[in-house]
Motif scaffolding. Structure first.
Motif, PDB file in Angstrom:
ATOM      1  N   ALA A   1       0.960   4.191  -3.010  1.00 36.19           N
ATOM      2  CA  ALA A   1       0.875   5.632  -2.752  1.00 36.19           C
ATOM      3  C   ALA A   1       2.090   6.358  -3.308  1.00 36.19           C
ATOM      4  O   ALA A   1       1.976   7.479  -3.842  1.00 36.19           O
ATOM      5  CB  ALA A   1       0.751   5.875  -1.245  1.00 36.19           C
ATOM      6  N   ASP A   2       3.252   5.739  -3.207  1.00 34.50           N
ATOM      7  CA  ASP A   2       4.509   6.348  -3.660  1.00 34.50           C
ATOM      8  C   ASP A   2       4.515   6.586  -5.168  1.00 34.50           C
ATOM      9  O   ASP A   2       5.014   7.609  -5.652  1.00 34.50           O
ATOM     10  CB  ASP A   2       5.680   5.444  -3.273  1.00 34.50           C
ATOM     11  CG  ASP A   2       7.033   6.135  -3.401  1.00 34.50           C
ATOM     12  OD1 ASP A   2       7.161   7.052  -4.220  1.00 34.50           O
ATOM     13  OD2 ASP A   2       7.968   5.736  -2.689  1.00 34.50           O
TER      14      ASP A   2
ATOM     15  N   GLU B   1       0.832  -1.208   0.000  1.00 31.24           N
ATOM     16  CA  GLU B   1       0.000   0.000   0.000  1.00 31.24           C
ATOM     17  C   GLU B   1       0.864   1.254   0.000  1.00 31.24           C
ATOM     18  O   GLU B   1       0.530   2.253  -0.655  1.00 31.24           O
ATOM     19  CB  GLU B   1      -0.933  -0.004   1.215  1.00 31.24           C
ATOM     20  CG  GLU B   1      -1.983  -1.115   1.185  1.00 31.24           C
ATOM     21  CD  GLU B   1      -2.849  -1.055  -0.063  1.00 31.24           C
ATOM     22  OE1 GLU B   1      -3.208   0.067  -0.486  1.00 31.24           O
ATOM     23  OE2 GLU B   1      -3.167  -2.121  -0.622  1.00 31.24           O
ATOM     24  N   ASP B   2       1.975   1.219   0.726  1.00 35.61           N
ATOM     25  CA  ASP B   2       2.887   2.364   0.742  1.00 35.61           C
ATOM     26  C   ASP B   2       3.479   2.602  -0.641  1.00 35.61           C
ATOM     27  O   ASP B   2       3.647   3.743  -1.080  1.00 35.61           O
ATOM     28  CB  ASP B   2       4.024   2.131   1.750  1.00 35.61           C
ATOM     29  CG  ASP B   2       3.537   2.135   3.186  1.00 35.61           C
ATOM     30  OD1 ASP B   2       2.452   2.696   3.449  1.00 35.61           O
ATOM     31  OD2 ASP B   2       4.229   1.557   4.046  1.00 35.61           O
TER      32      ASP B   2
ATOM     33  N   GLU C   1       1.828   6.729  -7.185  1.00 37.78           N
ATOM     34  CA  GLU C   1       0.571   7.291  -7.676  1.00 37.78           C
ATOM     35  C   GLU C   1       0.845   8.435  -8.657  1.00 37.78           C
ATOM     36  O   GLU C   1       1.589   9.365  -8.361  1.00 37.78           O
ATOM     37  CB  GLU C   1      -0.267   7.816  -6.506  1.00 37.78           C
ATOM     38  CG  GLU C   1      -1.607   8.395  -6.893  1.00 37.78           C
ATOM     39  CD  GLU C   1      -2.582   7.310  -7.333  1.00 37.78           C
ATOM     40  OE1 GLU C   1      -3.389   7.577  -8.226  1.00 37.78           O
ATOM     41  OE2 GLU C   1      -2.513   6.203  -6.760  1.00 37.78           O
TER      42      GLU C   1
ATOM     43  N   ARG D   1       3.675  -0.416  -9.940  1.00 38.01           N
ATOM     44  CA  ARG D   1       2.292  -0.254  -9.459  1.00 38.01           C
ATOM     45  C   ARG D   1       1.515  -1.559  -9.663  1.00 38.01           C
ATOM     46  O   ARG D   1       0.774  -1.996  -8.765  1.00 38.01           O
ATOM     47  CB  ARG D   1       1.608   0.885 -10.217  1.00 38.01           C
ATOM     48  CG  ARG D   1       0.096   1.027  -9.979  1.00 38.01           C
ATOM     49  CD  ARG D   1      -0.188   1.443  -8.537  1.00 38.01           C
ATOM     50  NE  ARG D   1      -1.617   1.554  -8.260  1.00 38.01           N
ATOM     51  CZ  ARG D   1      -2.327   2.678  -8.369  1.00 38.01           C
ATOM     52  NH1 ARG D   1      -1.736   3.796  -8.786  1.00 38.01           N
ATOM     53  NH2 ARG D   1      -3.594   2.701  -8.054  1.00 38.01           N
TER      54      ARG D   1
END
Length: 294
Positions: free
Chosen positions: A60-61, A56-57, A63, A74
């Motif tokens: 977000a990184d 999940e981190d 995105e 991704r």
């Protein structure tokens, strides 16, 4: 490899990653890397984070990133996070548009294989040009397909041009565990060397060593290696699942280990496979009824 070449600059980082030293890969100092190697280094660091369970981190990184390497990251993160349909959609788009990219080959290939799309994964990976990670993944897929003959050919072909590469040595050892006989001992030596050397010791090396020990009938030694791996990371799913298998072989109780695995990775393939086989057994058992003599 020339340490001043683009590949040479990343050699230590690659070795950390492929030996399962993921935290070391994340902590790797990239300040001295050339501009062209900053992105490959970032990709490896993100992959290490995914391997440590931080999908999940990573999502977000990356995105909003449009670089194909980061889009491939991704896809891998989505797959690791349980979003298989989204991951496959991204991977298939990358495979159709950027199949010549090394990172796309590996990460999209991994996503496709994880989704059961082995032929699509192999079609993508087969387009590699001297990509040792692609070779290693192809070998893994062939072994999962029980096509040991094809895995042997892939390793033999890579050995002709890659010599003593770590990845080729590992791939050859994986094949050796499937072939058996004297190959068990040869594989054990490779894993033992990695597990015992301070510079390369990792949980994955200990697990691989333990698997080789089991094949060699050295169950106490296998147990010691797995306990060492779990001591390093009590939530490591592969160490726990292999410990379950070892306990079954030894006739020991597995309830606590199964509970530990359930807590660590609820949807781990070992647990889903076990549940599926248990259901099949129960279904088969209903076809038979005990006959009691009058």
């Amino acid at each position: 490899m020339d340490p001043f070449s683009a590949e040479g600059e990343l050699l230590n980082l690659h070795n950390y990653f492929h030996q399962g030293q993921f935290q070391e890969a994340i902590d790797f100092d990239t300040a001295g890397l050339s501009a062209e190697n900053q992105l490959p280094a970032r990709v490896l660091s993100l992959r290490a984070q995914i391997a440590l369970g931080h999908a999940e981190d990573v999502i977000a990184d990356v995105e909003g990133e449009v670089d194909v390497e980061l889009v491939a990251v991704r896809a891998l993160a989505e797959s690791a996070g349980g979003n298989e349909s989204k991951a496959v959609k991204i991977a298939e788009k990358l495979a159709s548009e950027s199949a010549d990219n090394n990172t796309v080959q590996i990460l999209a290939g991994t996503v496709l294989q994880a989704a059961g799309k082995s032929e699509e994964a192999l079609a993508l990976l087969s387009q590699h040009q001297g990509n040792l990670e692609a070779v290693a993944l192809i070998v893994q897929i062939h072994l999962e397909q029980n096509r040991t003959d094809l895995a042997i050919k892939e390793v033999a072909a890579a050995r002709r041009w890659a010599q003593d590469s770590l990845l080729v040595n590992l791939a050859e050892s994986w094949v050796g565990l499937r072939v058996g006989g004297e190959k068990y001992q040869q594989a054990f030596y490779v894993f033992e060397e990695l597990a015992q050397a301070p510079a390369t010791s990792s949980i994955q090396s200990l697990i691989s060593q333990a698997v080789a020990e089991v094949h060699l009938g050295r169950l106490d030694e296998a147990e010691a290696a797995l306990k060492q791996a779990i001591a390093k990371d009590p939530k490591n799913a592969e160490a726990i699942s292999n410990s379950i298998v070892l306990n079954v072989i030894q006739g020991k109780d597995t309830a606590q280990l199964k509970s530990d695995l359930q807590s660590a990775v609820p949807n781990h393939h070992f647990l889903t496979d076990l549940q599926e086989k248990s259901s099949l057994f129960d279904k088969a058992a209903t076809k038979y009824s005990a006959k009691v003599a009058a």
